[in-house]
Design a protein around this motif. Structure first.
Motif, PDB file in Angstrom:
ATOM      1  N   PRO A   1       0.826  -1.212   0.000  1.00 32.11           N
ATOM      2  CA  PRO A   1       0.000   0.000   0.000  1.00 32.11           C
ATOM      3  C   PRO A   1       0.858   1.258   0.000  1.00 32.11           C
ATOM      4  O   PRO A   1       1.989   1.265   0.486  1.00 32.11           O
ATOM      5  N   ILE A   2       0.313   2.305  -0.567  1.00 33.53           N
ATOM      6  CA  ILE A   2       0.953   3.615  -0.552  1.00 33.53           C
ATOM      7  C   ILE A   2       0.061   4.519   0.288  1.00 33.53           C
ATOM      8  O   ILE A   2      -1.161   4.566   0.085  1.00 33.53           O
TER       9      ILE A   2
ATOM     10  N   SER B   1       9.829   4.254 -11.952  1.00 31.30           N
ATOM     11  CA  SER B   1      10.184   4.856 -10.665  1.00 31.30           C
ATOM     12  C   SER B   1       9.337   6.098 -10.370  1.00 31.30           C
ATOM     13  O   SER B   1       9.682   6.900  -9.510  1.00 31.30           O
ATOM     14  N   THR B   2       8.234   6.249 -11.103  1.00 33.14           N
ATOM     15  CA  THR B   2       7.350   7.400 -10.900  1.00 33.14           C
ATOM     16  C   THR B   2       6.060   6.967 -10.230  1.00 33.14           C
ATOM     17  O   THR B   2       5.378   6.047 -10.684  1.00 33.14           O
ATOM     18  N   LEU B   3       5.740   7.657  -9.144  1.00 26.27           N
ATOM     19  CA  LEU B   3       4.486   7.440  -8.438  1.00 26.27           C
ATOM     20  C   LEU B   3       3.501   8.487  -8.936  1.00 26.27           C
ATOM     21  O   LEU B   3       3.737   9.693  -8.794  1.00 26.27           O
ATOM     22  N   ALA B   4       2.409   8.047  -9.558  1.00 25.69           N
ATOM     23  CA  ALA B   4       1.401   8.959 -10.107  1.00 25.69           C
ATOM     24  C   ALA B   4       0.179   8.957  -9.200  1.00 25.69           C
ATOM     25  O   ALA B   4      -0.453   7.922  -9.005  1.00 25.69           O
TER      26      ALA B   4
ATOM     27  N   ALA C   1       5.870   5.472   0.664  1.00 31.64           N
ATOM     28  CA  ALA C   1       5.848   4.584  -0.501  1.00 31.64           C
ATOM     29  C   ALA C   1       7.220   3.942  -0.644  1.00 31.64           C
ATOM     30  O   ALA C   1       8.215   4.496  -0.182  1.00 31.64           O
ATOM     31  N   PRO C   2       7.284   2.783  -1.304  1.00 32.33           N
ATOM     32  CA  PRO C   2       8.591   2.179  -1.559  1.00 32.33           C
ATOM     33  C   PRO C   2       9.479   3.148  -2.338  1.00 32.33           C
ATOM     34  O   PRO C   2       9.036   3.767  -3.304  1.00 32.33           O
ATOM     35  N   SER C   3      10.736   3.301  -1.907  1.00 33.97           N
ATOM     36  CA  SER C   3      11.619   4.288  -2.541  1.00 33.97           C
ATOM     37  C   SER C   3      11.885   3.974  -4.008  1.00 33.97           C
ATOM     38  O   SER C   3      12.037   4.878  -4.821  1.00 33.97           O
TER      39      SER C   3
ATOM     40  N   GLY D   1      12.174   9.320   6.376  1.00 32.73           N
ATOM     41  CA  GLY D   1      12.173   8.626   5.096  1.00 32.73           C
ATOM     42  C   GLY D   1      10.918   8.819   4.282  1.00 32.73           C
ATOM     43  O   GLY D   1      10.784   8.273   3.187  1.00 32.73           O
ATOM     44  N   THR D   2       9.961   9.604   4.775  1.00 27.53           N
ATOM     45  CA  THR D   2       8.763   9.881   3.986  1.00 27.53           C
ATOM     46  C   THR D   2       9.056  11.016   3.024  1.00 27.53           C
ATOM     47  O   THR D   2      10.042  11.750   3.173  1.00 27.53           O
TER      48      THR D   2
END
Length: 154
Positions: free
Chosen positions: A26-27, A43-46, A61-63, A84-85
């Motif tokens: 989950p994000i 590697s892009t979170l949309a 989210a996973p890095s 780390g967020t």
């Protein structure tokens, strides 16, 4: 408790028969009026959503899948916190709304209560006069009022 309502837990789609119902990885997004969906492309979170004012986001989210982040297609400038967020901010692009003077508009009305007129007749109405029913739930009224007992079915 009010803080909890600002968090959105979303699951990016995967592949397979139930891709849209993935519950893994989950994000978590804090912020935004409504966050509708997330997707990961490389590697892009949309992120897709709605804003009603300038929003500050905090994203967990996973890095590997969040090297860059977009919101409604526009790239966000993100920074990493000590925990780390990711954090980012996005100004709302709200439309210019002009409310008309309601007193200057032409209004139309419809009579929604024809029953109160002296000329109204209910002579064609079905009389509710049954004392028994085939319905397994007994009525709690003096006469049966189940529409099906009078021939009305949806």
């Amino acid at each position: 408790r009010a803080n909890a309502y600002q968090f959105w837990v979303l699951h990016p789609p995967t592949s397979g028969n139930f891709a849209s119902y993935n519950t893994e990885n989950p994000i978590i997004v804090k912020g935004g009026y409504l966050v509708r969906s997330v997707d990961v492309k490389g590697s892009t979170l949309a992120i897709q959503g709605d804003l009603n004012s300038t929003a500050t986001f905090e994203i967990i989210a996973p890095s590997a899948s969040s090297k860059s982040v977009t919101f409604n297609g526009e790239t966000l400038k993100v920074s990493k916190t000590a925990q780390g967020t990711l954090t980012a901010s996005r100004a709302a692009n709200l439309p210019n709304v002009v409310v008309p003077r309601l007193s200057s508009l032409a209004w139309k009305t419809a009579d929604s209560l024809p029953e109160i007129k002296a000329s109204y007749s209910d002579a064609k109405w079905t009389v509710a006069n049954h004392n028994t029913t085939v319905n397994p739930t007994p009525p709690t009224t003096p006469v049966v009022l189940y529409a099906g007992d009078y021939g009305y079915h949806t």
